[in-house]
Design a protein around this motif. Sequence first.
Motif, PDB file in Angstrom:
ATOM      1  N   ILE C  19       4.054  14.768  40.715  1.00  0.00           N
ATOM      2  CA  ILE C  19       3.529  15.466  41.890  1.00  0.00           C
ATOM      3  C   ILE C  19       2.891  16.790  41.474  1.00  0.00           C
ATOM      4  O   ILE C  19       1.792  17.143  41.932  1.00  0.00           O
ATOM      5  CB  ILE C  19       4.660  15.701  42.923  1.00  0.00           C
ATOM      6  CG1 ILE C  19       5.089  14.366  43.519  1.00  0.00           C
ATOM      7  CG2 ILE C  19       4.204  16.650  44.017  1.00  0.00           C
ATOM      8  CD1 ILE C  19       6.299  14.461  44.428  1.00  0.00           C
ATOM      9  N   VAL C  22      -0.493  16.072  40.040  1.00  0.00           N
ATOM     10  CA  VAL C  22      -1.527  15.767  41.030  1.00  0.00           C
ATOM     11  C   VAL C  22      -1.990  17.051  41.724  1.00  0.00           C
ATOM     12  O   VAL C  22      -3.195  17.301  41.861  1.00  0.00           O
ATOM     13  CB  VAL C  22      -1.009  14.761  42.076  1.00  0.00           C
ATOM     14  CG1 VAL C  22      -1.988  14.620  43.232  1.00  0.00           C
ATOM     15  CG2 VAL C  22      -0.768  13.412  41.419  1.00  0.00           C
ATOM     16  N   THR C  23      -1.045  17.899  42.128  1.00  0.00           N
ATOM     17  CA  THR C  23      -1.459  19.130  42.809  1.00  0.00           C
ATOM     18  C   THR C  23      -2.186  20.062  41.837  1.00  0.00           C
ATOM     19  O   THR C  23      -3.101  20.774  42.222  1.00  0.00           O
ATOM     20  CB  THR C  23      -0.250  19.863  43.433  1.00  0.00           C
ATOM     21  OG1 THR C  23       0.765  19.998  42.443  1.00  0.00           O
ATOM     22  CG2 THR C  23       0.294  19.096  44.610  1.00  0.00           C
ATOM     23  N   LEU C  25      -4.167  19.048  39.579  1.00  0.00           N
ATOM     24  CA  LEU C  25      -5.540  18.534  39.485  1.00  0.00           C
ATOM     25  C   LEU C  25      -6.441  19.195  40.530  1.00  0.00           C
ATOM     26  O   LEU C  25      -7.635  19.349  40.305  1.00  0.00           O
ATOM     27  CB  LEU C  25      -5.551  17.018  39.684  1.00  0.00           C
ATOM     28  CG  LEU C  25      -5.065  16.167  38.502  1.00  0.00           C
ATOM     29  CD1 LEU C  25      -5.128  14.696  38.871  1.00  0.00           C
ATOM     30  CD2 LEU C  25      -5.906  16.442  37.272  1.00  0.00           C
ATOM     31  N   ILE C  26      -5.865  19.575  41.661  1.00  0.00           N
ATOM     32  CA  ILE C  26      -6.666  20.202  42.713  1.00  0.00           C
ATOM     33  C   ILE C  26      -7.317  21.475  42.162  1.00  0.00           C
ATOM     34  O   ILE C  26      -8.460  21.788  42.461  1.00  0.00           O
ATOM     35  CB  ILE C  26      -5.806  20.518  43.945  1.00  0.00           C
ATOM     36  CG1 ILE C  26      -5.311  19.211  44.562  1.00  0.00           C
ATOM     37  CG2 ILE C  26      -6.571  21.335  44.959  1.00  0.00           C
ATOM     38  CD1 ILE C  26      -4.313  19.401  45.684  1.00  0.00           C
ATOM     39  N   LEU C  29      -9.657  20.334  38.639  1.00  0.00           N
ATOM     40  CA  LEU C  29     -10.905  19.596  38.796  1.00  0.00           C
ATOM     41  C   LEU C  29     -11.842  20.248  39.807  1.00  0.00           C
ATOM     42  O   LEU C  29     -12.881  19.715  40.124  1.00  0.00           O
ATOM     43  CB  LEU C  29     -10.620  18.153  39.225  1.00  0.00           C
ATOM     44  CG  LEU C  29      -9.876  17.298  38.209  1.00  0.00           C
ATOM     45  CD1 LEU C  29      -9.716  15.885  38.737  1.00  0.00           C
ATOM     46  CD2 LEU C  29     -10.613  17.285  36.876  1.00  0.00           C
ATOM     47  N   ILE C 269      -8.960  23.165  52.696  1.00  0.00           N
ATOM     48  CA  ILE C 269      -9.776  22.242  51.914  1.00  0.00           C
ATOM     49  C   ILE C 269     -11.249  22.590  52.102  1.00  0.00           C
ATOM     50  O   ILE C 269     -12.026  22.623  51.146  1.00  0.00           O
ATOM     51  CB  ILE C 269      -9.498  20.781  52.314  1.00  0.00           C
ATOM     52  CG1 ILE C 269      -8.085  20.382  51.854  1.00  0.00           C
ATOM     53  CG2 ILE C 269     -10.529  19.840  51.698  1.00  0.00           C
ATOM     54  CD1 ILE C 269      -7.632  19.031  52.358  1.00  0.00           C
ATOM     55  N   GLN C 270     -11.634  22.893  53.352  1.00  0.00           N
ATOM     56  CA  GLN C 270     -13.033  23.220  53.599  1.00  0.00           C
ATOM     57  C   GLN C 270     -13.427  24.544  52.936  1.00  0.00           C
ATOM     58  O   GLN C 270     -14.532  24.702  52.463  1.00  0.00           O
ATOM     59  CB  GLN C 270     -13.310  23.267  55.102  1.00  0.00           C
ATOM     60  CG  GLN C 270     -13.411  21.859  55.677  1.00  0.00           C
ATOM     61  CD  GLN C 270     -13.328  21.838  57.189  1.00  0.00           C
ATOM     62  OE1 GLN C 270     -12.801  22.748  57.813  1.00  0.00           O
ATOM     63  NE2 GLN C 270     -13.853  20.775  57.777  1.00  0.00           N
ATOM     64  N   ARG C 272     -12.074  25.658  50.272  1.00  0.00           N
ATOM     65  CA  ARG C 272     -11.738  25.516  48.858  1.00  0.00           C
ATOM     66  C   ARG C 272     -10.700  26.551  48.433  1.00  0.00           C
ATOM     67  O   ARG C 272     -10.725  27.073  47.329  1.00  0.00           O
ATOM     68  CB  ARG C 272     -12.991  25.632  47.989  1.00  0.00           C
ATOM     69  CG  ARG C 272     -13.977  24.531  48.248  1.00  0.00           C
ATOM     70  CD  ARG C 272     -14.520  24.036  46.940  1.00  0.00           C
ATOM     71  NE  ARG C 272     -15.295  22.811  47.093  1.00  0.00           N
ATOM     72  CZ  ARG C 272     -14.847  21.627  46.719  1.00  0.00           C
ATOM     73  NH1 ARG C 272     -13.635  21.521  46.199  1.00  0.00           N
ATOM     74  NH2 ARG C 272     -15.596  20.571  46.839  1.00  0.00           N
ATOM     75  N   THR C 277      -4.055  24.840  49.473  1.00  0.00           N
ATOM     76  CA  THR C 277      -4.054  23.379  49.513  1.00  0.00           C
ATOM     77  C   THR C 277      -2.957  22.818  48.613  1.00  0.00           C
ATOM     78  O   THR C 277      -2.183  21.951  49.009  1.00  0.00           O
ATOM     79  CB  THR C 277      -5.423  22.835  49.050  1.00  0.00           C
ATOM     80  OG1 THR C 277      -6.436  23.562  49.730  1.00  0.00           O
ATOM     81  CG2 THR C 277      -5.541  21.361  49.359  1.00  0.00           C
TER      82      THR C 277
END
Lengths: 335, 295, 311
Positions: C19, C22-23, C25-26, C29, C269-270, C272, C277
Motif C-alpha cells: 500500500i 502504491v501511494t 507512486l502517486i 510518477l 487530485i485535480q 495535484r 491525495t
Amino acid sequence: MTEPLLSIEGLKTHFFGYDGLVRAVDGVDLEVNPGEVLGLVGESGCGKTVTALSVMRLVDAPGRIVGGTIRFDRRDLLSLSASEMAQVRGAEIAMIFQQPKVSLNPVMRVGRQIAEQFIRRRGMDEAAAWKEAIGLLAAVGIPAPEAKARAYPHELSGGQAQRVMIAIALSLKPKLLIADEPTTALDVTVQAQVLALLRERCKALGTSLILVTHDLGVVAQVADRVAVMYAGQVVEQAPVERLFEAPEHPYTRGLLGSIPVLGALKPRLVEIPGNVPTLDGVSVGCRFAARCGERLRVGSRCETEAPPVIARGPGLQVRCWLADPAAADKERALA
Amino acid sequence: MSSLALERAVEARAVIRRAGWRWTLRQLFRKRTALIGGAVVLFLIVCALWAPDFVPYDPFKVNTLNRLKPPSAAHWLGTDELGRDLLSRVLIGARFFVLVCLISVSIAASVGVFLGLIAGSGPSWLDVAVMRVIDVMLAFPYILLTLAIIAILGPSLWMAMISVGIAGIPGYARLVRGEVLAVKQEEYVEAMRALGAGPAAIMVRAILPNVASSIIIYMSFQMPLAVLAAAALSFLGLGAQPPLPEWGAMLVNARTFLRTAWWTSAAPGLAIFVSILALNLLGNALRDVLDPKSK
Amino acid sequence: MSAYIARRLMLAAPVVVGILLVTFLIQALIPADAVNTMFQGQLSDDDAAEAIKVMRAKYNLDRSWFEQFLIYSANILQGDLGESIRTRQPVIDEIGYRYLNTIQLTLASLVIGAVVGVLTGIVAAYKKDSWLDVTAMTIGLFGISMPAFFFGLVLIFVFAVWLQWLPVIVQGWQSLILPALTLGLIEAAPVSRIARSSMIEVLSREYIRAARAKGMSEATVIFHHALPNALLGVVTILGLQVGNLLGGAFIIEVIFGWRGMGELAVKAIQWRDFTITQAIILMGAGTYVLVNLAVDILYTWLDPRIDYSAT
C-alpha cells in the motif's frame, strides 16, 4: 384394552414436486399403545420417515398431508393450529434424527440447547435450567457433564451427540418419542449402547417409542411390536416374537431373509428381487406383486385387486391375499 | 461480492462444460429478463455506432433561448442549461457506456487472465510475486484504487477508463489462477504432458477453453461494476469532462438545477440506471441458466 | 487466539508495504509540471525556476526513487503525513476531522444497510418464491443497478424538493440523514441478497428441523436458531462491503457537501496536491485492511467450529 396413545388412520402424505406427484405415504394405519416400543421397518424410500414426520407435522414442502387422521391422546393433531402443534412438539411428542451431529445447532452450546427447553417451555430461570440440563446429560451417560454442557456440537462424537439429542427429546418427559434411524449413522460399537439407553430412558419415563429403522436386528433388540412398511403402506403388524417366528407377508419374509447373521456359517443374505416402486404412478393390485415370489399361489388377483388389511389375531394384521381365508381354502383345495 | 462471484463462476463452468454453449444460449433466449436486458444492450450498441445519424438535434448545439425547457413534443426529454436537447445527448452518450464496457473490461480481463495464467502455470516464484501484487491491489477498496490510479495518471476520460480497467485486474487474475491450478490436476492435462506437449500447448489447448466460460460469468458480475465506477469518476469530475455528453459528466451540472429542472438530472441518471439494470438482467439470467443448484 | 492475531498481522505486513508503494507512486510518477504549475504566472521565469528547485528539494523529488520511498515510508511510519502542497498546512490538520466524518458516514450507512438488508433477506428467504420474495429481490436488483450518485439526487429531490420534509441545507446530525440513507439503502441491496441465500441454506439444515421438533415457536426458530448461523455468512462478506461503503462514501460526500475525505480527494487530485491525495488513499486503504483484519478475528470468535490454533 387401554385406548391407544397414538392412532393413525388412512394417512396420506404426498409430494407435489416438479416431476409430478409422489405418494410417499399412501394410506397408513398405525397404533401405538402407552409405554410401548413400536418398530417401524422397511427399505429406504418406503415412507417410514415421512410417516414419522407427518405425526410431527414437520413434512417440508413440496410434501403435504392430504388425507387421514392422526389422533394423539384424544386430540386430532391435524386439526390443531400451528402454535398449538408447536406446544405439542417436544412437550408431548418428541423426535430424534438419523444424523445427530448436524441436528444440533452448531453455534449454540450443548447445555444451552437442552436448557432452552426448560427456559422457553417451562419458564425456568437460566441457572435452574442449566442445572437441569447437566442432570440430563449425566442421565444419558455423558461423562463430565458440567464440562460437556459448555462444549459445542462439533466437539462431540456421534454417539455423544445422539445421547444429547435423547436428553433434549426427553427433557420435557413427552408421552411419545419418535426415533428416526437413531443409530444408523453411528459406529457399530456404540449402536447397541445408544439403543439400550433409548429403551431404558423410555421405560423409566413411561414414554412410548416409535423406532423407525431399516434394520430388523435393531427391532429385535428393542421393539415390543413391529409394523412393516412397503411402498407407502403398512403391510404387516405383529408382536415382535410372532413376526420373527412366523412372518405372514411375503415381503416380511424377504426382509427377514436378508438379515446377515453374525457367526452363521453361511450368511443368510437373500435379496428381494427388484426395487421399491417409485410411488408416482397409480397402482392397481398389490404394490408388492411385481417383486413377490409367492403371488402365483393366489392366482392373478394380486395384480388386479389391492389386498385389504386382514386381521389375523390380537395385534396381528396383514395386507396380503395370502392371509385371506378364501385364499387359504383355495390353497387347501389345490393341495 | 467478489468471492461470491468467483464461486458462482467456477460452478457455472461445470454446467457449460456439460451442456455446451449452444444449449446455454437457447436457454437464455427463453428467459424474458434476458431478452429485455439483451434488447436494451443491443439498442445501446446501435446508439453508440449510429446515433449521430438519427438523433433529432445536434447534441452540442447551444441554444440560449431554449434553456431548461421541460419535456415536450419537440424535446422529449427536455433541454439542459445551455438549451441542448437532452434526448440527443443521452443517445450519443451511449457510446461512452459501450466504450467503458469495451476498454475497461478488456484491460481488466486481458491483463487479469494473463497474470492468472502465468501465476497458475509458471514457476512458484512467479506465482508468489504475482499474487503479492494482486493482494496489494485487493487491499484497496475498488473506488479508492481507481482514485489512486487516476491520481497517478491524471484525470481524463481515457485515464478514467484505464484506471477502472486496472482496478478490475485482480478479480480476473485470482479467478483464472485458481482455475488453472484446478485444471492442471485433471487427468487429460497429465496425459497431454505425458505425451510431450509443452506448457504453451497445454495452456492454449487445455486450460484456456476450460477457463473461458468462468471468465464470461465473472465478466457478467464485473462489467456493471466497471460501468458504475467509470460513470462515478466522470461525475466526480475525474473522467469525461463537459461538454462531452457522458452520462456521469452530464449529471455534474444538472444537479445544480435539481430544484428547478429535475429532468436535466433524470435523463442521464435514468440512462445509467437502465443500462446497468440491463447488464444485470442479462448477467442474472445467464447465471440462473448456469446455476447447477437451480435444477 | 493471540497467536492467531499475531499471525494475521504478520500476513498483513507485506500488504502494508504494498500500500505504501502504491501511494508512493502517486508522488513518484507525478508529471514534473505538477510542481511547475504551482508557480506559473506568480513569479518571473527565473524566480520560478529557483522556487521549483527549492520545492523539489523540499519534497525530496530530486533524489532517487529508492531514497524517496525510504524517506516517505519512514515518515509515514512515524505518523508524519507531510504538509499540503497547496495550503502548506500539515496534512493531518487538513484530513484528520475529514477522516472522522467519512468514518461516521460509513458507519451510519453500514448500520442502515445491514439492518435493512438482513431483515429483507430473512423475510425473502422465509417466504421464498412468494410475492414478498419476488418484490424484495426485484428491488434488490434495482438497488445494485442504481448509481449511488444518482440515487442521492433522487432522495434530495423527493425529501427536500418534493415533500419538503428536510431543508436542503441542514445542520448537525440531521445533515447525516440523507447521505447515510442514500448509501445505506444502496448497500442494503447486496446485503439482502447474501442474507437471503445464506438464510435459505440455513433453513434447509437438519438442526432447524430439530429445533422445530423441540417445539420452538417459529419466531424462536428464525431469530435464535437460524439467524445466528445465517449471520455468519453475512459477516464473511462484511469486510468487502465496508470497502464498497468507503468508496461509496467518497462519492456521496461530493453530492451532499459532506466534509469528508472523498470530497477533499477529488479536489486534491485535480489540484495535484499529491501529499493530500497520498494521505487520503493511505488512510482509506489502511482502514480497509484493519476492518478486514477485525472481521477475520470477529469471525473466528463467532464461529465456534473454527479452531484458530491450527494452520
